[in-house]
Design an enzyme around this catalytic site. Structure first.
Site, short mmCIF file in Angstrom:
data_model
loop_
_atom_site.label_atom_id
_atom_site.label_comp_id
_atom_site.label_asym_id
_atom_site.label_seq_id
_atom_site.Cartn_x
_atom_site.Cartn_y
_atom_site.Cartn_z
N HIS A 133 -2.53 7.92 6.69
CA HIS A 133 -1.48 8.73 6.06
C HIS A 133 -2.05 10.05 5.51
O HIS A 133 -1.38 11.08 5.56
CB HIS A 133 -0.85 7.99 4.88
CG HIS A 133 0.29 7.09 5.25
ND1 HIS A 133 1.45 7.55 5.84
CD2 HIS A 133 0.48 5.76 5.10
CE1 HIS A 133 2.29 6.54 6.03
NE2 HIS A 133 1.73 5.43 5.59
N GLN B 4 3.42 9.80 0.68
CA GLN B 4 4.69 9.06 0.86
C GLN B 4 5.66 9.28 -0.30
O GLN B 4 6.83 8.89 -0.20
CB GLN B 4 4.41 7.56 1.04
CG GLN B 4 3.69 7.25 2.36
CD GLN B 4 3.44 5.77 2.49
OE1 GLN B 4 2.45 5.27 2.01
NE2 GLN B 4 4.35 5.06 3.13
N HIS C 209 -4.67 1.96 7.53
CA HIS C 209 -3.28 2.44 7.60
C HIS C 209 -3.05 3.55 6.57
O HIS C 209 -2.49 4.61 6.89
CB HIS C 209 -2.34 1.25 7.36
CG HIS C 209 -0.89 1.59 7.27
ND1 HIS C 209 0.04 1.03 8.12
CD2 HIS C 209 -0.19 2.40 6.43
CE1 HIS C 209 1.24 1.52 7.81
NE2 HIS C 209 1.12 2.33 6.78
N GLU C 210 -3.52 3.31 5.33
CA GLU C 210 -3.26 4.29 4.27
C GLU C 210 -4.11 5.55 4.45
O GLU C 210 -3.64 6.66 4.18
CB GLU C 210 -3.51 3.67 2.88
CG GLU C 210 -2.65 2.44 2.55
CD GLU C 210 -1.16 2.66 2.71
OE1 GLU C 210 -0.69 3.81 2.58
OE2 GLU C 210 -0.44 1.67 2.99
N CYS D 280 5.58 -0.12 7.14
CA CYS D 280 5.30 1.09 6.36
C CYS D 280 6.52 1.40 5.50
O CYS D 280 7.64 1.36 6.01
CB CYS D 280 5.01 2.24 7.31
SG CYS D 280 4.61 3.78 6.47
N LEU D 281 6.30 1.71 4.23
CA LEU D 281 7.43 2.03 3.35
C LEU D 281 8.16 3.29 3.81
O LEU D 281 9.31 3.49 3.44
CB LEU D 281 6.95 2.19 1.90
CG LEU D 281 6.45 0.90 1.24
CD1 LEU D 281 5.97 1.17 -0.18
CD2 LEU D 281 7.53 -0.18 1.24
N GLY E 254 0.83 -1.20 0.00
CA GLY E 254 0.00 0.00 0.00
C GLY E 254 0.86 1.25 0.00
O GLY E 254 1.98 1.23 0.52
#
Ligand code: ZN
Length: 172
Positions: free
Chosen positions: A140, A51, A136-137, A94-95, A46
């Site tokens: 963000h 990001q 989660h996304e 998380c990236l 994701g």
């Protein structure tokens, strides 16, 4: 399409609240394509536009396993319209916080309303990994990271570690 550089903790860009996408233009479609390419390259399941430093309410998700065919999903202006009372614990990463994983408790099921790449309103009900990933996304988009759901001690420890790494990189 292009792979874009990822924004990494503790960059304050990650704390920005993203703005709604006003229209699904060719530029937005190109951005979504770049996000997918960046996400597959990382690799991750994701990615939120913030990001890669773009403060727009846009997400890409693909939960297909490596041996399965790709199943890209794009969510524009996603909103959680319902959350279950029942909770679920899932390990998250998380990236923007590479190689750090912790269990997070969130509602087990959610309903999300969003625009697809044709600009059409869609509603989905998600459970399991998709429910976790969407929450989660969407966090963000509001400047919230999964470490904000951990204890203060854990959050401070990981934030310090990444701040130290960032200082080391800029000194090198
Ligand atoms: Zn993330």
């Amino acid at each position: 399409m292009a792979i874009r550089p990822l924004v990494i903790l503790p960059d304050s860009v990650l704390r920005q609240v993203s703005k709604p996408v006003e229209a699904v233009t060719p530029e937005i479609k190109a951005l979504a394509a770049d996000m997918l390419e960046t996400m597959y390259d990382a690799p991750g399941i994701g990615l939120a536009a913030i990001q890669i430093g773009v403060p727009l309410r846009l997400l890409t998700i693909d939960l297909a396993k490596p041996e399965e065919e790709k199943a890209p999903m794009t969510f524009i202006n996603p909103e959680i319209t319902w959350s279950s009372k029942e909770l679920n614990i899932h390990e998250e990463g998380c990236l923007s916080i590479p190689e750090y994983y912790e269990e997070v408790e969130r509602p087990a099921r959610v309903k999300v309303r969003y625009l697809d790449l044709d600009g059409k309103v869609q509603d989905i009900e998600a459970d399991g990994l998709l429910a976790t990933c969407l929450q989660h996304e969407i966090d963000h988009l509001n400047g919230v990271l999964f470490i904000d759901h951990l204890s203060r001690l854990k959050r401070e420890r990981v934030t310090k570690r990444f701040a130290k790494a960032a200082r080391r990189d800029s000194a090198a």
